[in-house]
Design a protein around this motif. Sequence first.
Motif, short mmCIF file in Angstrom:
data_model
loop_
_atom_site.label_atom_id
_atom_site.label_comp_id
_atom_site.label_asym_id
_atom_site.label_seq_id
_atom_site.Cartn_x
_atom_site.Cartn_y
_atom_site.Cartn_z
N VAL A 104 0.85 -1.19 0.00
CA VAL A 104 0.00 0.00 0.00
C VAL A 104 0.89 1.25 0.00
O VAL A 104 1.62 1.50 0.96
CB VAL A 104 -0.96 -0.01 1.20
N LYS B 163 -0.34 4.41 -0.85
CA LYS B 163 -1.17 5.63 -0.88
C LYS B 163 -0.46 6.74 -0.12
O LYS B 163 0.49 6.49 0.63
CB LYS B 163 -2.53 5.34 -0.25
N TYR C 62 2.95 6.86 2.35
CA TYR C 62 2.97 7.33 3.74
C TYR C 62 4.11 8.36 3.92
O TYR C 62 4.81 8.37 4.92
CB TYR C 62 3.16 6.17 4.72
N TRP D 36 -9.19 2.12 -4.23
CA TRP D 36 -10.48 1.74 -3.65
C TRP D 36 -11.35 2.87 -3.12
O TRP D 36 -12.40 2.63 -2.56
CB TRP D 36 -10.26 0.73 -2.53
N LYS E 271 -15.95 -4.67 -2.47
CA LYS E 271 -15.59 -4.36 -1.09
C LYS E 271 -16.76 -4.52 -0.15
O LYS E 271 -17.83 -3.93 -0.34
CB LYS E 271 -15.04 -2.93 -0.99
N HIS F 226 -11.95 -4.33 5.12
CA HIS F 226 -10.89 -3.65 5.87
C HIS F 226 -11.21 -3.78 7.36
O HIS F 226 -12.36 -3.62 7.77
CB HIS F 226 -10.83 -2.18 5.44
N ASN G 1 -4.53 -5.99 6.99
CA ASN G 1 -3.64 -4.84 6.87
C ASN G 1 -2.37 -5.20 7.66
O ASN G 1 -2.18 -6.36 8.04
CB ASN G 1 -4.31 -3.58 7.42
N THR G 2 -1.51 -4.23 7.91
CA THR G 2 -0.27 -4.55 8.62
C THR G 2 -0.52 -5.22 9.98
O THR G 2 0.03 -6.29 10.24
CB THR G 2 0.61 -3.29 8.79
N PRO G 3 -1.35 -4.64 10.85
CA PRO G 3 -1.54 -5.33 12.14
C PRO G 3 -2.18 -6.70 11.97
O PRO G 3 -1.86 -7.62 12.75
CB PRO G 3 -2.44 -4.37 12.93
N ARG H 55 -2.88 -6.71 2.42
CA ARG H 55 -2.67 -5.33 1.97
C ARG H 55 -1.90 -4.59 3.05
O ARG H 55 -2.49 -4.22 4.06
CB ARG H 55 -4.00 -4.59 1.77
N VAL H 56 -0.62 -4.42 2.87
CA VAL H 56 0.15 -3.83 3.95
C VAL H 56 0.75 -2.48 3.58
O VAL H 56 1.33 -2.31 2.51
CB VAL H 56 1.26 -4.77 4.47
N GLY H 57 0.58 -1.55 4.47
CA GLY H 57 1.16 -0.22 4.31
C GLY H 57 2.24 -0.01 5.36
O GLY H 57 3.43 -0.15 5.09
N LEU H 58 1.81 0.26 6.58
CA LEU H 58 2.73 0.68 7.64
C LEU H 58 3.97 -0.20 7.77
O LEU H 58 5.08 0.30 7.98
CB LEU H 58 1.98 0.72 8.98
N TYR I 37 1.57 6.50 12.06
CA TYR I 37 1.08 6.63 10.69
C TYR I 37 1.02 8.12 10.31
O TYR I 37 1.43 8.52 9.23
CB TYR I 37 -0.36 6.12 10.58
C1 LIG Z 1 -4.42 2.13 4.24
C2 LIG Z 1 -5.08 0.85 3.99
C3 LIG Z 1 -4.39 -0.35 4.16
C4 LIG Z 1 -3.01 -0.43 4.77
O1 LIG Z 1 -3.11 -0.37 6.17
P1 LIG Z 1 -1.81 -0.54 7.10
O2 LIG Z 1 -2.32 -0.62 8.48
O3 LIG Z 1 -0.96 0.65 6.88
O4 LIG Z 1 -1.14 -1.79 6.65
C5 LIG Z 1 -4.99 -1.53 3.77
N1 LIG Z 1 -6.25 -1.52 3.27
C6 LIG Z 1 -6.97 -0.39 3.12
C7 LIG Z 1 -8.33 -0.46 2.56
C8 LIG Z 1 -6.42 0.84 3.48
O5 LIG Z 1 -7.13 1.95 3.35
#
Ligand SMILES: *Cc1c(COP(=O)(O)O)cnc(C)c1O
Length: 631
Positions: free
Chosen positions: A46, A48, A52, A94, A138, A177, A217-219, A239-242, A387
């Motif tokens: 991720v 976006k 970050y 999304w 979704k 999510h 997500n990350t957690p 789907r990992v961001g952090l 974040y």
């Molecule tokens: C931002 C986001 C993520 C990533 O979340 P993290 O906690 O940073 O891993 C995953 N899915 C969706 C829909 C998001 O908006």
Amino acid sequence: MVGVSETTPQQNRQSSERSAVVDLAAVEHNVRRLLELARGRTLIAVVKADAYGHGAPEVARAALAAGAHMLGTAHVAEALALRDAGITAPVLAWLHTPSTDFASAVARGVRLGISGGELDAVLDAARAAGTPAVVHLKLDSGLGRNGATEQQWPELVARAARAQDEGLLTVEGIFTHLAVADEPGRPETTEQLDALTRAVAVARAAGLAPRMVHAANTPGLLSAQDLPDPDVMLRDAVRVGLGLYGLSPFADRTPADLGLAPAMTLRARVANVKAVPAGAGVSYGLTYRTDAPTHLALVPLGYADGVPRVATGAPVHIGTGVYPVVGRIAMDQCVVDLSRGRDAVTGESRKAGSEPTVRIGDEAVLFGAAGHPSAADWADAAGTINYEVVTRISPRVPREHVRAAEVSGVVAPRGAEDQGGREHGGDAPAAQGAARDEDAEQAGRPEWALTRHPGTPEEMRALGEALAGSLRAGDLVLLNGELGAGKTTFTQGLGAGLGVREGIISPTFVLTRRHPNRTDGPHPGGPDLVHVDAYRLATAEDVDTIDLEDTLDTCVTVVEWGTGKVEHLSPSRLVVDIDRARGAAATPAAEDLAGVLADLDEQWGDGGAGSEPRRVTVRGVGPRWSEPPAL
Ligand SMILES: *Cc1c(COP(=O)(O)O)cnc(C)c1O
């Protein structure tokens, strides 16, 4: 890409005024770590919000090079910006409105998350483009934001199935999510995952065949292994961001606890230092007054740079001290009081002397890797989360993308003096480092050195296997080399040669793992292999906490990133350094853009640039290794 350099963050820090240094080697490390946890699932990185705040195109390329399969953004505009940057990997976006440019999204192969309201517009775009839109439906399983509720779900699924029959849509995925994954154990997460399971069943019954179901997500990913059935969390994709950025989503766990390396360092050079008397006021509102004669240092980062204005009291690391921000944080700058410092390593408070401990031009780090204050420290001071701290660093702060030569230097600067003074922009760290290296050599001068050039992972493995033939219980092997150099491959060869149980992987998560000798292997009754990752262990004292002594005499002990940390364990040891052969000689290719790109794509063993040979140097120290092993 223009910002990517081959220098270390240290070098950059010394040259520029203010920057957010982003270590792409740390991003790659994190991606590999997350892939390991995802156990074969598709990894959606991720990126976006400009990754970050870390720089979306650069991070996206690094993540893909390290093995991420797909990218994720909130907005179509962010996905299109990745396309504009030349990134062709699959991207999912999304969060849409009636103004979203679905036509460009469909035309440029951006996958779309579909909550319901946007479906007709997406179908219009698909019709106009003459290509089906690839979508992920979704579900709002409880977060209360985007997505179809369970009540709306059957209708959404039916509409999607009709559109798919008409050739306007391909339903590739279904996702949801999570709301409370950062608090593992909360029952709502299980309820959300159950809702997702029901929604997938409804979709299948309606004739859809989504091949990517995703929730974590990350957690979610980081806590999956603690669930009775991790598959319920991991599904087909995560789907990992952090986590990509090396930050922890959990209040009670640091990035190091999770095997992650923070990628961003926010730093600037000190703009002014001055002596002031007791009672001197600092910054707007004069909310702070010195209580004794002291020195103030001015750091040229303020709220226009994204430093939270409310974060008074947050830590700034300068030289060997950590000092609190005092008074109000202003638009362009903030002030630290040098009489209120703590020692950066011991945390003990320091007496202020008559001379300032900081000089104009010194390196000030607001947050960065372990050993520096963290983004979480700044989040605590500002009443927010990490974040937000990294994401809000504004475009006014130049991003410097680097690939640190050794991530260990970035991750564990605490005690960096012990490792050759690689960190901190203090006095001539390079010279200090050289002196220390010399000391180390005096203490245990290598008897000889062997150099080999394995050209493939198979050859690397064979080299490890060959070396194993010379190893016996009690031997200590220090294994150094940057991420992706092939340390694990080499260790797998060692394990095969020793005849120990398989399953050797990069050991960061567990720090140390013991592979028992196999009775049905080539050397029944031989030593076990103890595989250690000293990457997170900053000092020899840290090493002592994992009790290697207990197994040292009876096993073969291999310590990754061991140099500078485990020499005290044994007077004799083998030191194996792996590097990219090319790294030694100047490479004209790396100086142009194509060369830099090739470096980013580089992965050991994937052909092309990745087939670059490694140089393996084996040195022996101490009486045990007066003769070199047969290799
Ligand atoms: C931002 C986001 C993520 C990533 O979340 P993290 O906690 O940073 O891993 C995953 N899915 C969706 C829909 C998001 O908006």
